[in-house]
Design a protein around this motif. Sequence first.
Motif, PDB file in Angstrom:
ATOM      1  N   GLN A  36       1.202   9.835   2.041  1.00 56.79           N
ATOM      2  CA  GLN A  36       0.419   8.963   1.174  1.00 56.79           C
ATOM      3  C   GLN A  36      -1.083   9.150   1.387  1.00 56.79           C
ATOM      4  O   GLN A  36      -1.854   9.175   0.422  1.00 56.79           O
ATOM      5  CB  GLN A  36       0.808   7.498   1.434  1.00 56.79           C
ATOM      6  CG  GLN A  36       2.235   7.159   1.059  1.00 56.79           C
ATOM      7  CD  GLN A  36       2.495   7.328  -0.426  1.00 56.79           C
ATOM      8  OE1 GLN A  36       1.635   7.060  -1.265  1.00 56.79           O
ATOM      9  NE2 GLN A  36       3.687   7.796  -0.761  1.00 56.79           N
ATOM     10  N   HIS A  37      -1.484   9.274   2.645  1.00 56.31           N
ATOM     11  CA  HIS A  37      -2.906   9.426   2.962  1.00 56.31           C
ATOM     12  C   HIS A  37      -3.487  10.670   2.296  1.00 56.31           C
ATOM     13  O   HIS A  37      -4.482  10.611   1.562  1.00 56.31           O
ATOM     14  CB  HIS A  37      -3.083   9.496   4.480  1.00 56.31           C
ATOM     15  CG  HIS A  37      -4.482   9.803   4.913  1.00 56.31           C
ATOM     16  ND1 HIS A  37      -4.762  10.503   6.062  1.00 56.31           N
ATOM     17  CD2 HIS A  37      -5.684   9.519   4.353  1.00 56.31           C
ATOM     18  CE1 HIS A  37      -6.061  10.629   6.190  1.00 56.31           C
ATOM     19  NE2 HIS A  37      -6.653  10.043   5.174  1.00 56.31           N
ATOM     20  N   LYS A  71      -0.514  -0.013   5.680  1.00 56.79           N
ATOM     21  CA  LYS A  71       0.553  -0.180   4.701  1.00 56.79           C
ATOM     22  C   LYS A  71       1.897   0.340   5.210  1.00 56.79           C
ATOM     23  O   LYS A  71       2.938  -0.289   5.011  1.00 56.79           O
ATOM     24  CB  LYS A  71       0.188   0.554   3.410  1.00 56.79           C
ATOM     25  CG  LYS A  71       1.213   0.368   2.295  1.00 56.79           C
ATOM     26  CD  LYS A  71       0.956   1.325   1.148  1.00 56.79           C
ATOM     27  CE  LYS A  71      -0.433   1.196   0.573  1.00 56.79           C
ATOM     28  NZ  LYS A  71      -0.638   2.103  -0.580  1.00 56.79           N
ATOM     29  N   ASN A  72       1.890   1.482   5.876  1.00 51.09           N
ATOM     30  CA  ASN A  72       3.126   2.103   6.338  1.00 51.09           C
ATOM     31  C   ASN A  72       3.482   1.714   7.766  1.00 51.09           C
ATOM     32  O   ASN A  72       4.332   2.356   8.392  1.00 51.09           O
ATOM     33  CB  ASN A  72       3.020   3.629   6.230  1.00 51.09           C
ATOM     34  CG  ASN A  72       3.070   4.107   4.798  1.00 51.09           C
ATOM     35  OD1 ASN A  72       4.072   3.928   4.112  1.00 51.09           O
ATOM     36  ND2 ASN A  72       1.984   4.693   4.331  1.00 51.09           N
ATOM     37  N   GLN A  79      -6.210   2.388   5.163  1.00 47.72           N
ATOM     38  CA  GLN A  79      -5.321   1.654   4.267  1.00 47.72           C
ATOM     39  C   GLN A  79      -3.869   2.056   4.452  1.00 47.72           C
ATOM     40  O   GLN A  79      -2.975   1.208   4.544  1.00 47.72           O
ATOM     41  CB  GLN A  79      -5.748   1.868   2.812  1.00 47.72           C
ATOM     42  CG  GLN A  79      -7.022   1.146   2.428  1.00 47.72           C
ATOM     43  CD  GLN A  79      -7.227   1.142   0.928  1.00 47.72           C
ATOM     44  OE1 GLN A  79      -6.743   2.030   0.214  1.00 47.72           O
ATOM     45  NE2 GLN A  79      -7.947   0.155   0.428  1.00 47.72           N
ATOM     46  N   GLU A  80      -3.611   3.354   4.508  1.00 49.35           N
ATOM     47  CA  GLU A  80      -2.229   3.822   4.628  1.00 49.35           C
ATOM     48  C   GLU A  80      -1.669   3.554   6.018  1.00 49.35           C
ATOM     49  O   GLU A  80      -0.474   3.337   6.183  1.00 49.35           O
ATOM     50  CB  GLU A  80      -2.144   5.313   4.293  1.00 49.35           C
ATOM     51  CG  GLU A  80      -2.450   5.636   2.844  1.00 49.35           C
ATOM     52  CD  GLU A  80      -1.527   4.898   1.880  1.00 49.35           C
ATOM     53  OE1 GLU A  80      -0.352   4.668   2.236  1.00 49.35           O
ATOM     54  OE2 GLU A  80      -1.990   4.538   0.784  1.00 49.35           O
ATOM     55  N   ARG A  82      -3.346  10.606  -1.634  1.00 54.50           N
ATOM     56  CA  ARG A  82      -4.395   9.788  -2.242  1.00 54.50           C
ATOM     57  C   ARG A  82      -5.751  10.468  -2.139  1.00 54.50           C
ATOM     58  O   ARG A  82      -6.544  10.431  -3.097  1.00 54.50           O
ATOM     59  CB  ARG A  82      -4.452   8.414  -1.567  1.00 54.50           C
ATOM     60  CG  ARG A  82      -3.278   7.511  -1.869  1.00 54.50           C
ATOM     61  CD  ARG A  82      -3.467   6.155  -1.223  1.00 54.50           C
ATOM     62  NE  ARG A  82      -4.582   5.416  -1.818  1.00 54.50           N
ATOM     63  CZ  ARG A  82      -5.069   4.294  -1.314  1.00 54.50           C
ATOM     64  NH1 ARG A  82      -4.557   3.780  -0.203  1.00 54.50           N
ATOM     65  NH2 ARG A  82      -6.082   3.675  -1.903  1.00 54.50           N
ATOM     66  N   PHE A 105       3.045   7.914   6.176  1.00 54.98           N
ATOM     67  CA  PHE A 105       1.600   7.700   6.270  1.00 54.98           C
ATOM     68  C   PHE A 105       0.828   8.967   5.894  1.00 54.98           C
ATOM     69  O   PHE A 105      -0.098   8.928   5.077  1.00 54.98           O
ATOM     70  CB  PHE A 105       1.243   7.264   7.689  1.00 54.98           C
ATOM     71  CG  PHE A 105      -0.156   7.604   8.123  1.00 54.98           C
ATOM     72  CD1 PHE A 105      -1.246   6.970   7.561  1.00 54.98           C
ATOM     73  CD2 PHE A 105      -0.376   8.572   9.096  1.00 54.98           C
ATOM     74  CE1 PHE A 105      -2.542   7.288   7.956  1.00 54.98           C
ATOM     75  CE2 PHE A 105      -1.652   8.895   9.488  1.00 54.98           C
ATOM     76  CZ  PHE A 105      -2.742   8.256   8.927  1.00 54.98           C
TER      77      PHE A 105
END
Length: 240
Positions: free
Chosen positions: A84-85, A48-49, A44-45, A88, A81
């Motif tokens: 955030q990865h 997204k990034n 996901q990250e 989370r 990335f």
Amino acid sequence: MPRYPRSWTLQPGSSFHKTWKAHNSEWNLKTSLEKQSYLHFLKQEHEKNEAAKNVLHALCLMSNHSHEVYTLDDLESFSNFMRQHHGRYGMFFNRLHKRRGKVALDRPHTNAIENQHHHMMVTFYIHANPIRAGICKDAKDYVWSTHMLYAYGKKSSWMKGLIIHFPQWYLDLGSTWRQRRAKYRKCFDQYLLDFGLRKQKFSCYGVGSYHWVRDRKKNIREMWMKKISNVADPPSVSFS
């Protein structure tokens, strides 16, 4: 030792070995659910990034740490990335186990790789990790790594939606995928014969030849000394 900016050690186009270790050597990736969740957030990250430009080559998840090999395109997007990865995943792990506090030992380590030869050796090293840990006797029996993809062209279910780019050294093993896979298996078996199950200690200055690592260490030390020379009462540091 001091914590250097990644801009000193990683440049666009450079490949690197990323490791992420658990705080106090806890088992923060022990279960299948935890490993699947780590990979889910990674996918996901990555999208997204726009970190897909920073291509993933190989991966191996162990129970208290992870290994990943990338080639860098843009440092800022990759730093976002990672932040955030792992952020989370840390929140997920704490909620799952009803705990609080650190999940990772420190920020991820990202060691630059000198060339394709050392890129190959790092890949062999991380694919041999489950054997080294006594989890299995054959790397093909460990599902949480990219070894089966390299050795037999087989994708595990967790790879769905995750793009893995084969590095140049792998493509150079043959002119067909069948040839490359056969040559990879032969080279990997030779790696195990040559190095056995010895744990390798990689320098924080990079993975490569002695002279390459030495020169990088010298350059980074010079940048650090220049930086602290402009600071009043600079801290005392030692270099290993």
